[in-house]
Design an enzyme around this catalytic site. Structure first.
Site, PDB file in Angstrom:
ATOM      1  N   TRP B 101      42.175  -7.389 -60.790  1.00 53.59           N
ATOM      2  CA  TRP B 101      42.781  -6.751 -61.954  1.00 53.59           C
ATOM      3  C   TRP B 101      41.881  -6.809 -63.166  1.00 53.59           C
ATOM      4  CZ3 TRP B 101      45.953  -3.321 -60.633  1.00 53.59           C
ATOM      5  CH2 TRP B 101      46.708  -3.484 -59.466  1.00 53.59           C
ATOM      6  N   ASP B 171      46.071 -10.141 -69.883  1.00 54.72           N
ATOM      7  CA  ASP B 171      47.009  -9.495 -68.962  1.00 54.72           C
ATOM      8  C   ASP B 171      47.802 -10.617 -68.290  1.00 54.72           C
ATOM      9  OD1 ASP B 171      48.312  -8.298 -66.836  1.00 54.72           O
ATOM     10  OD2 ASP B 171      46.517  -7.380 -65.970  1.00 54.72           O
ATOM     11  N   LYS B 195      57.059  -7.637 -61.942  1.00 53.47           N
ATOM     12  CA  LYS B 195      56.900  -8.841 -61.131  1.00 53.47           C
ATOM     13  C   LYS B 195      57.964  -9.870 -61.531  1.00 53.47           C
ATOM     14  CE  LYS B 195      52.152  -7.458 -60.853  1.00 53.47           C
ATOM     15  NZ  LYS B 195      51.966  -7.196 -59.433  1.00 53.47           N
TER      16      LYS B 195
END
Lengths: 360, 360
Positions: B101, B171, B195
């Protein structure tokens, strides 16, 4: 449980059958043991949901095979940027400005290239659609842009502009699936779903293959590149899964009632109920030019701000809600999208009659 | 109704209480006569939903007053572009690449300016977090970027880099609200909600006031400009209303169980159950370096592709689903987010014990 007649311009009413099905499946989608909200977007279950949704949409609109269907995020507003980013290869596009939404799209396009306003109805407070037969377009434009139904002003194109070899791009947010369309007339069709199709947070893009390429403007974010999303089948990143699921249920509902021709028939009947009343009323009048009237959004006024405010207030007592007009037009606006039942329009007209008797 | 233990990395499990409340309110939200999906984003009802959600999030994270909270679309991936578009005023940023990511974010940033990789753990297949104490950052960088929990590799920063006057951008998608955070350590925190917090289609951005300004890169789409969204309180265009509503229910659920300290305690207990088993197992082993282990994502392998595949297949019979590892690591991955009950981890460990006995 209470249900009201919700005339909101969007987000707006959804078919009660769809909500009931979503409710029943909330904790356990078809024996999967989980909600659609909890499901991996890479799961077999979600794959079936999105693929079925796409196929049903293709069936409903008879989408030709050389068009791609994308389920994306960011609403129509994000497409105001994505369209020039992806399509402005010659950095030039023609815009018809027929209301607030096309004006916003036009303004956004100027960030990316030469956007030309080829016609505008702003002089008449956007109460009409410019005469498309009188228009000529730049032959070297990358596309011609229209907003096919202007939500705020209640106008719609009953005839499309002839753009020759230049692709026609249309924002159909507030008329999406309200009637059949000839997709082959367009290069790209897009719309936020929160008016006629589903919950806010999904925008559908239908784009012709030749407009999908690897050469967008260099700063185009990866997930805004059509080629990326086409290749990933809308799963370049996690899509708005639950919204797509609800759209899919609405597509099934539309098929169940007989498709878009049947839907159009219902919508014409509903709109006629309201326009016929408005046209004979001595208190209320519709604000859009008759020839350009929308089947979906019906703005109307009494001519008195006080009476307008009273109407909106008293309507609530009849379970008629979100009927207040946009500030740019004032008065009232009845958005009578696909999921608004005929009974809702009848209730509205009955209350208008009653109100007119009391206040004429 | 069946409910399974869903170990998906995201979208992922939601608290059953939250789903039940959403189910009950599906057709008629608190007597409004409509679903939250049907509600105008300008209505009093939705205004209360989004404002309450923001306040509850502020309470949970003790967000200082000089930070803005935004509920946006496009997922964390869209922020990979929005962050440089808004923050790269000197066109320079430092990235720590600790997994897929952060690598994607780093790559995206290069579209907008000079992105420097100041450390990477790619040499060890991202099984660890680079030593932040050994790092120096460019003093003239606009920001230093980290992905604080790498979902695929199951690693997390247990210590933040010291970036001096350079704002730290993180993030936190796969650890959002799993434990308390000191927001004042960051310039900007963002995360997709799918999530730990809600359904896919919402990304939350928490940004310090001094990073919100009218001078983003010139081609930044209007709705991606933080200043625009701050001014519009996330309503620059129609937001993903239903997703925000679900996030709000999850915030209430978190407050109800005692807030983030209580949540963290539960998460540590759950993770320890699994890691303790892995550390003594003669068949399974965790793939992330011990010091950098995530509380949320636990990748593990048997060392045999055949046994891994068999484990994933047989797990389904025990209502343990979405346990397959990402192809970059292989094997299995148990994502044990906030809403995964302790019973789910116990069921997993029990099945691992059984499987180990049969196949050791």
């Amino acid at each position: 449980m209470k249900r009201v007649f919700n005339f909101s311009a969007g987000p707006a009413m959804l078919p009660e059958e769809v909500l009931r099905e979503a409710q029943a499946d909330m904790l356990d989608y078809k024996g999967s043991g989980m909600s659609v909200m909890e499901m991996s977007h890479r799961s077999a279950e979600f794959k079936e949901i999105i693929e079925t949704a796409e196929q049903d949409l293709r069936d409903l609109l008879s989408i030709p095979e050389n068009y791609q269907v994308l389920f994306l995020q960011g609403g129509a507003t994000q497409q105001f940027a994505a369209i020039p980013m992806n399509l402005m290869r010659k950095k030039k596009a023609d815009y018809i400005v027929s209301g607030s939404w096309s004006k916003k799209a036009f303004k956004e396009a100027k960030l990316y290239g030469e956007a030309n306003c080829v016609a505008s109805s702003e002089d008449g407070n956007f109460s009409y659609i410019p005469d498309v037969d009188a228009l000529t377009f730049n032959e070297d434009a990358d596309y011609v842009y229209i907003c096919q139904n202007e939500t705020i002003y209640g106008t719609t194109y009953h005839k499309l502009p002839e753009t020759g070899d230049v692709p026609l791009v249309a924002d159909v947010s507030s008329m999406f699936l309200s009637e059949p369309m000839d997709v082959s007339r367009y290069g790209l069709i897009f719309g936020g779903v929160q008016k006629n199709i589903g919950p806010a947070g999904v925008v559908i893009v239908i784009v012709r293959d030749d407009l999908v390429h690897d050469d967008p403007l260099p700063f185009t974010p990866t997930i805004m590149r059509y080629a990326t999303q086409v290749e990933a089948k809308s799963l370049s990143n996690t899509p708005p899964c639950y919204g797509i699921y609800i759209c899919g249920l609405v597509f099934k509902w539309l098929k169940g009632i007989g498709g878009l021709a049947a839907m159009q028939k219902r919508n014409i009947e509903k709109a006629n109920l309201l326009y016929d009343f408005l046209d004979q009323s001595e208190l209320f009048r519709a604000t859009a030019r008759k020839e350009d009237r929308s089947l979906m959004n019906v703005p109307f006024v009494t001519g008195s701000d006080e009476l307008d405010a009273l109407f909106v207030k008293e309507a609530k007592g009849h379970d008629i809600v979100s009927i207040k007009g946009h500030r740019s037009v004032g008065g009232m606006r009845a958005s009578i999208y696909n999921a608004m039942p005929r009974e809702g329009v009848e209730a509205l007209v009955a209350f208008m009659e009653e109100f007119e008797k009391a206040h004429r």
